[in-house]
Design a protein around this motif. Sequence first.
Motif, PDB file in Angstrom:
ATOM      1  N   LYS A   1      -0.193   1.261  -4.003  1.00 14.04           N
ATOM      2  CA  LYS A   1      -0.705   2.617  -3.773  1.00 14.04           C
ATOM      3  C   LYS A   1      -1.104   3.254  -5.101  1.00 14.04           C
ATOM      4  O   LYS A   1      -2.163   3.862  -5.215  1.00 14.04           O
ATOM      5  CB  LYS A   1       0.372   3.459  -3.083  1.00 14.04           C
ATOM      6  CG  LYS A   1      -0.027   4.890  -2.851  1.00 14.04           C
ATOM      7  CD  LYS A   1       1.126   5.643  -2.199  1.00 14.04           C
ATOM      8  CE  LYS A   1       0.784   7.111  -2.053  1.00 14.04           C
ATOM      9  NZ  LYS A   1       1.908   7.845  -1.473  1.00 14.04           N
TER      10      LYS A   1
ATOM     11  N   GLY B   1       0.796  -1.224   0.000  1.00  8.68           N
ATOM     12  CA  GLY B   1       0.000   0.000   0.000  1.00  8.68           C
ATOM     13  C   GLY B   1       0.825   1.270   0.000  1.00  8.68           C
ATOM     14  O   GLY B   1       0.284   2.356  -0.171  1.00  8.68           O
ATOM     15  N   GLU B   2       2.127   1.144   0.157  1.00  8.31           N
ATOM     16  CA  GLU B   2       3.030   2.301   0.123  1.00  8.31           C
ATOM     17  C   GLU B   2       3.824   2.378  -1.178  1.00  8.31           C
ATOM     18  O   GLU B   2       4.628   3.286  -1.362  1.00  8.31           O
ATOM     19  CB  GLU B   2       4.004   2.242   1.306  1.00  8.31           C
ATOM     20  CG  GLU B   2       3.317   2.241   2.662  1.00  8.31           C
ATOM     21  CD  GLU B   2       2.474   3.498   2.870  1.00  8.31           C
ATOM     22  OE1 GLU B   2       2.949   4.594   2.502  1.00  8.31           O
ATOM     23  OE2 GLU B   2       1.335   3.367   3.369  1.00  8.31           O
TER      24      GLU B   2
ATOM     25  N   THR C   1      -6.165   1.089  -5.189  1.00  4.62           N
ATOM     26  CA  THR C   1      -5.041   1.578  -5.972  1.00  4.62           C
ATOM     27  C   THR C   1      -5.484   2.735  -6.853  1.00  4.62           C
ATOM     28  O   THR C   1      -6.482   2.621  -7.560  1.00  4.62           O
ATOM     29  CB  THR C   1      -4.487   0.444  -6.860  1.00  4.62           C
ATOM     30  OG1 THR C   1      -4.128  -0.658  -6.032  1.00  4.62           O
ATOM     31  CG2 THR C   1      -3.287   0.903  -7.657  1.00  4.62           C
TER      32      THR C   1
END
Length: 103
Positions: A35, A11-12, A73
């Motif tokens: 992300k 997610g980063e 995303t």
Amino acid sequence: MTPTEIYAAWGELSIYTNAESCPMCASAIRWSGFKEYIYGTTIQHNYNVGWGVMTLSSYDVFQQSRQLPGFQTSMLGQILTNETDPLFSWQYNEETNLKMIEG
């Protein structure tokens, strides 16, 4: 890292590709929870220049998967197409291929 920590780390991260992913890869990108998904040349461009591709766009894949759990995303497409489109256009361009053969 634990599996949970690894999944959270996605997610980063951003993924950059020089062309829009096929529907299967776009689905994998969505499921992985990146992300951002950033690409250049579109599937439609590649289809138009002669590539045998499915014309289901990443946008459509992402729209149909909004209800899935996990990270959402963000997608940013058609970045630097002035540089990426020529990478995909030459292969089915007879004029370009003749120049390459003739030297």
